[in-house]
Design a protein around this motif. Structure first.
Motif, PDB file in Angstrom:
ATOM      1  N   ASN A   1       0.836  -1.245   0.048  1.00  0.00           N
ATOM      2  CA  ASN A   1      -0.047  -0.028   0.060  1.00  0.00           C
ATOM      3  C   ASN A   1       0.742   1.141  -0.090  1.00  0.00           C
ATOM      4  OD1 ASN A   1      -2.311  -1.695  -0.103  1.00  0.00           O
ATOM      5  ND2 ASN A   1      -2.670  -1.157   2.192  1.00  0.00           N
ATOM      6  N   LYS A   2       1.674   1.280   0.883  1.00  0.00           N
ATOM      7  CA  LYS A   2       2.958   2.451   0.889  1.00  0.00           C
ATOM      8  C   LYS A   2       3.612   2.735  -0.295  1.00  0.00           C
ATOM      9  CE  LYS A   2       3.759   2.384   5.763  1.00  0.00           C
ATOM     10  NZ  LYS A   2       4.821   2.238   6.885  1.00  0.00           N
ATOM     11  N   GLU A   3       4.149   1.560  -1.022  1.00  0.00           N
ATOM     12  CA  GLU A   3       4.708   1.556  -2.292  1.00  0.00           C
ATOM     13  C   GLU A   3       3.852   2.172  -3.415  1.00  0.00           C
ATOM     14  OE1 GLU A   3       6.237  -2.339  -3.036  1.00  0.00           O
ATOM     15  OE2 GLU A   3       7.951  -2.208  -1.716  1.00  0.00           O
ATOM     16  N   SER A   4       2.505   1.718  -3.341  1.00  0.00           N
ATOM     17  CA  SER A   4       1.619   2.351  -4.422  1.00  0.00           C
ATOM     18  C   SER A   4       1.330   3.625  -4.323  1.00  0.00           C
ATOM     19  CB  SER A   4       0.141   1.415  -4.249  1.00  0.00           C
ATOM     20  OG  SER A   4      -0.710   1.969  -5.129  1.00  0.00           O
ATOM     21  N   LEU A   5       1.187   4.066  -2.598  1.00  0.00           N
ATOM     22  CA  LEU A   5       0.807   5.651  -2.480  1.00  0.00           C
ATOM     23  C   LEU A   5       2.188   6.442  -2.819  1.00  0.00           C
ATOM     24  CD1 LEU A   5      -0.616   8.009  -1.210  1.00  0.00           C
ATOM     25  CD2 LEU A   5       0.357   7.292   0.978  1.00  0.00           C
ATOM     26  N   ILE A   6       3.579   6.093  -2.781  1.00  0.00           N
ATOM     27  CA  ILE A   6       4.465   6.495  -3.080  1.00  0.00           C
ATOM     28  C   ILE A   6       4.459   6.756  -4.672  1.00  0.00           C
ATOM     29  CG2 ILE A   6       6.889   6.393  -3.263  1.00  0.00           C
ATOM     30  CD1 ILE A   6       7.108   4.953  -0.654  1.00  0.00           C
ATOM     31  N   ALA A   7       4.112   5.896  -5.490  1.00  0.00           N
ATOM     32  CA  ALA A   7       3.944   6.049  -6.933  1.00  0.00           C
ATOM     33  C   ALA A   7       2.931   6.995  -7.222  1.00  0.00           C
ATOM     34  CB  ALA A   7       3.861   4.554  -7.422  1.00  0.00           C
ATOM     35  N   GLU A   8       1.995   7.075  -6.417  1.00  0.00           N
ATOM     36  CA  GLU A   8       1.082   8.063  -6.885  1.00  0.00           C
ATOM     37  C   GLU A   8       1.351   9.484  -6.557  1.00  0.00           C
ATOM     38  OE1 GLU A   8      -2.821   8.873  -8.272  1.00  0.00           O
ATOM     39  OE2 GLU A   8      -1.998   7.186  -8.359  1.00  0.00           O
ATOM     40  N   LEU A   9       2.219   9.850  -5.539  1.00  0.00           N
ATOM     41  CA  LEU A   9       2.443  11.002  -5.055  1.00  0.00           C
ATOM     42  C   LEU A   9       3.594  11.599  -5.977  1.00  0.00           C
ATOM     43  CD1 LEU A   9       3.259  10.412  -1.173  1.00  0.00           C
ATOM     44  CD2 LEU A   9       1.331  12.050  -2.478  1.00  0.00           C
ATOM     45  N   LYS A  10       4.237  10.545  -6.591  1.00  0.00           N
ATOM     46  CA  LYS A  10       5.396  11.096  -7.703  1.00  0.00           C
ATOM     47  C   LYS A  10       4.603  11.345  -9.009  1.00  0.00           C
ATOM     48  CE  LYS A  10       9.536   9.152  -9.852  1.00  0.00           C
ATOM     49  NZ  LYS A  10      10.483   7.779 -10.244  1.00  0.00           N
ATOM     50  N   LEU A  11       3.770  10.750  -9.079  1.00  0.00           N
ATOM     51  CA  LEU A  11       2.749  11.025 -10.398  1.00  0.00           C
ATOM     52  C   LEU A  11       2.229  12.685 -10.198  1.00  0.00           C
ATOM     53  CD1 LEU A  11       1.452   9.850 -13.290  1.00  0.00           C
ATOM     54  CD2 LEU A  11      -0.525   9.451 -11.778  1.00  0.00           C
ATOM     55  N   TRP A  12       1.609  12.884  -9.237  1.00  0.00           N
ATOM     56  CA  TRP A  12       1.201  14.223  -8.977  1.00  0.00           C
ATOM     57  C   TRP A  12       2.079  15.011  -8.739  1.00  0.00           C
ATOM     58  CZ3 TRP A  12      -3.744  15.795  -8.793  1.00  0.00           C
ATOM     59  CH2 TRP A  12      -4.909  14.756  -9.047  1.00  0.00           C
ATOM     60  N   ASP A  13       3.230  14.895  -8.323  1.00  0.00           N
ATOM     61  CA  ASP A  13       4.490  15.850  -8.255  1.00  0.00           C
ATOM     62  C   ASP A  13       4.818  15.836  -9.748  1.00  0.00           C
ATOM     63  OD1 ASP A  13       5.294  16.740  -5.528  1.00  0.00           O
ATOM     64  OD2 ASP A  13       7.401  16.118  -6.074  1.00  0.00           O
ATOM     65  N   GLY A  14       4.666  15.265 -10.378  1.00  0.00           N
ATOM     66  CA  GLY A  14       5.257  15.270 -11.896  1.00  0.00           C
ATOM     67  C   GLY A  14       4.221  16.132 -12.547  1.00  0.00           C
ATOM     68  N   TYR A  15       2.902  16.091 -12.277  1.00  0.00           N
ATOM     69  CA  TYR A  15       2.155  16.890 -12.941  1.00  0.00           C
ATOM     70  C   TYR A  15       2.395  18.481 -12.618  1.00  0.00           C
ATOM     71  CZ  TYR A  15      -1.084  13.154 -13.802  1.00  0.00           C
ATOM     72  OH  TYR A  15      -1.628  11.732 -13.971  1.00  0.00           O
ATOM     73  N   LEU A  16       2.713  18.705 -11.394  1.00  0.00           N
ATOM     74  CA  LEU A  16       2.940  20.242 -11.007  1.00  0.00           C
ATOM     75  C   LEU A  16       4.383  20.487 -11.539  1.00  0.00           C
ATOM     76  CD1 LEU A  16       1.623  20.087  -7.390  1.00  0.00           C
ATOM     77  CD2 LEU A  16       0.517  21.325  -9.202  1.00  0.00           C
ATOM     78  N   GLU A  17       5.098  19.547 -11.526  1.00  0.00           N
ATOM     79  CA  GLU A  17       6.515  20.102 -11.852  1.00  0.00           C
ATOM     80  C   GLU A  17       6.532  20.558 -13.434  1.00  0.00           C
ATOM     81  OE1 GLU A  17      10.644  20.489 -12.294  1.00  0.00           O
ATOM     82  OE2 GLU A  17       9.705  20.098 -10.534  1.00  0.00           O
ATOM     83  N   LYS A  18       5.612  19.750 -14.136  1.00  0.00           N
ATOM     84  CA  LYS A  18       5.647  20.025 -15.724  1.00  0.00           C
ATOM     85  C   LYS A  18       4.964  21.244 -15.777  1.00  0.00           C
ATOM     86  CE  LYS A  18       3.493  18.059 -19.958  1.00  0.00           C
ATOM     87  NZ  LYS A  18       2.975  16.824 -20.474  1.00  0.00           N
ATOM     88  N   MET A  19       4.052  21.701 -15.007  1.00  0.00           N
ATOM     89  CA  MET A  19       3.214  23.187 -15.357  1.00  0.00           C
ATOM     90  C   MET A  19       3.830  24.156 -14.788  1.00  0.00           C
ATOM     91  SD  MET A  19      -0.835  21.978 -14.967  1.00  0.00           S
ATOM     92  CE  MET A  19      -0.766  21.139 -13.200  1.00  0.00           C
ATOM     93  N   GLY A  20       5.086  23.960 -14.074  1.00  0.00           N
ATOM     94  CA  GLY A  20       5.721  25.186 -13.542  1.00  0.00           C
ATOM     95  C   GLY A  20       5.604  25.748 -12.166  1.00  0.00           C
ATOM     96  N   LYS A  21       6.268  26.069 -11.472  1.00  0.00           N
ATOM     97  CA  LYS A  21       6.355  26.817 -10.066  1.00  0.00           C
ATOM     98  C   LYS A  21       5.075  27.840 -10.098  1.00  0.00           C
ATOM     99  CE  LYS A  21       8.975  28.846  -6.410  1.00  0.00           C
ATOM    100  NZ  LYS A  21       8.936  27.528  -5.574  1.00  0.00           N
ATOM    101  N   GLY A  22       4.430  27.434  -8.879  1.00  0.00           N
ATOM    102  CA  GLY A  22       2.972  28.313  -8.884  1.00  0.00           C
ATOM    103  C   GLY A  22       1.724  28.036  -9.613  1.00  0.00           C
ATOM    104  N   SER A  23       1.805  27.202 -10.213  1.00  0.00           N
ATOM    105  CA  SER A  23       0.664  26.620 -10.763  1.00  0.00           C
ATOM    106  C   SER A  23      -0.280  25.744  -9.926  1.00  0.00           C
ATOM    107  CB  SER A  23       1.238  25.433 -11.963  1.00  0.00           C
ATOM    108  OG  SER A  23       0.041  24.764 -12.687  1.00  0.00           O
ATOM    109  N   TYR A  24      -1.500  25.873 -10.190  1.00  0.00           N
ATOM    110  CA  TYR A  24      -2.476  24.911  -9.620  1.00  0.00           C
ATOM    111  C   TYR A  24      -2.413  23.663 -10.314  1.00  0.00           C
ATOM    112  CZ  TYR A  24      -3.956  29.518  -7.479  1.00  0.00           C
ATOM    113  OH  TYR A  24      -3.781  30.680  -7.021  1.00  0.00           O
ATOM    114  N   LEU A  25      -3.598  22.858  -9.773  1.00  0.00           N
ATOM    115  CA  LEU A  25      -3.669  21.362 -10.398  1.00  0.00           C
ATOM    116  C   LEU A  25      -3.934  21.342 -11.588  1.00  0.00           C
ATOM    117  CD1 LEU A  25      -5.002  19.629  -7.442  1.00  0.00           C
ATOM    118  CD2 LEU A  25      -2.701  19.840  -8.113  1.00  0.00           C
ATOM    119  N   ALA A  26      -4.552  22.210 -12.365  1.00  0.00           N
ATOM    120  CA  ALA A  26      -5.078  22.095 -13.811  1.00  0.00           C
ATOM    121  C   ALA A  26      -4.613  23.556 -14.491  1.00  0.00           C
ATOM    122  CB  ALA A  26      -6.570  22.013 -13.956  1.00  0.00           C
ATOM    123  N   GLY A  27      -3.521  24.105 -14.007  1.00  0.00           N
ATOM    124  CA  GLY A  27      -3.279  25.280 -14.809  1.00  0.00           C
ATOM    125  C   GLY A  27      -2.690  26.471 -13.890  1.00  0.00           C
TER     126      GLY A  27
END
Length: 226
Positions: free
Chosen positions: A136-162
């Motif tokens: 469960n922890k490994e699955s959660l860690i992978a999910e957090l990495k995914l969401w972190d990647g979303y924000l990283e791609k959109m740039g500093k100061g971005s919200y979840l969808a822009g």
């Protein structure tokens, strides 16, 4: 207008919290509400049962209309009060698509968070296994990495969808807020923690902050070793 609304809710519940944030964002303060305790099973009361066949909160009523699912209640508020308060769903179809995608993906993050944070509550003592909790922890860690990647791609100061605060933030912030509360190491999801700090003092979020979190700002160290 808000006086014809009634919300049954429990403090600390992400689904309840997101409806309360939406009400604040749409400038619908003054709605009627009943706070029900999970610990005392008050959410199973006859009033809720009469409106919600699943006997769950949030249960939301506006006049004669009853909307029980939190996503549905949030989207209803945006549709019914489109020109009032914050605009939470953009007009552009491509922007809408990203907002809806992040909204629905919130279910994955929420469930994986629950699987770790409330493992002992969900799983009877005789059925608990360290190997299952580890997965469960490994699955959660992978999910957090995914969401972190979303924000990283959109740039500093971005919200979840822009660049603008949208319904994606309304529905997801109450889940993300559990991570710093339960002592998730900041280095595990640095972009999400930056996002959390950016939003935690937003008026709609401060006005609806969980009651017990105000009384006890620090939660258990459940995610300390994540």
């Amino acid at each position: 207008m808000a006086q014809s609304m009634l919300l049954y809710w429990s403090s600390g519940s992400p689904p309840c919290w997101r409806v309360m944030i939406a009400l604040e964002e749409k400038q619908l303060q003054g709605y009627k509400h009943k706070h029900l305790s999970f610990d005392k099973n008050e959410h199973k009361c006859a009033e809720v049962k009469a409106l919600n066949p699943r006997v769950q909160v949030p249960t939301f009523k506006h006049g004669d209309l009853v909307v029980n699912e939190s996503f549905a209640a949030c989207l209803y508020l945006e549709s019914a009060f489109k020109s009032q308060g914050s605009r939470l769903i953009p007009d552009d179809p491509a922007e809408q698509a990203l907002v809806y995608q992040r909204m629905l993906e919130t279910n994955n993050l929420q469930q994986k968070m629950y699987d770790v944070a409330f493992y002992e509550w969900y799983v009877p003592e005789g059925e608990r296994h360290e190997s299952a909790l580890k997965r469960n922890k490994e699955s959660l860690i992978a999910e957090l990495k995914l969401w972190d990647g979303y924000l990283e791609k959109m740039g500093k100061g971005s919200y979840l969808a822009g660049k603008n605060f949208t319904m994606a933030d309304v529905v997801c912030f109450p889940v993300i807020a559990f991570f710093p509360r339960l002592h998730c190491p900041p280095e595990r999801c640095p972009r999400l923690m930056e996002y959390y700090k950016m939003l935690k003092d937003r008026p709609s979020i401060k006005a609806s902050w969980p009651l017990e979190w105000l009384e006890k700002p620090e939660g258990e160290d459940t995610f300390k070793n994540l």
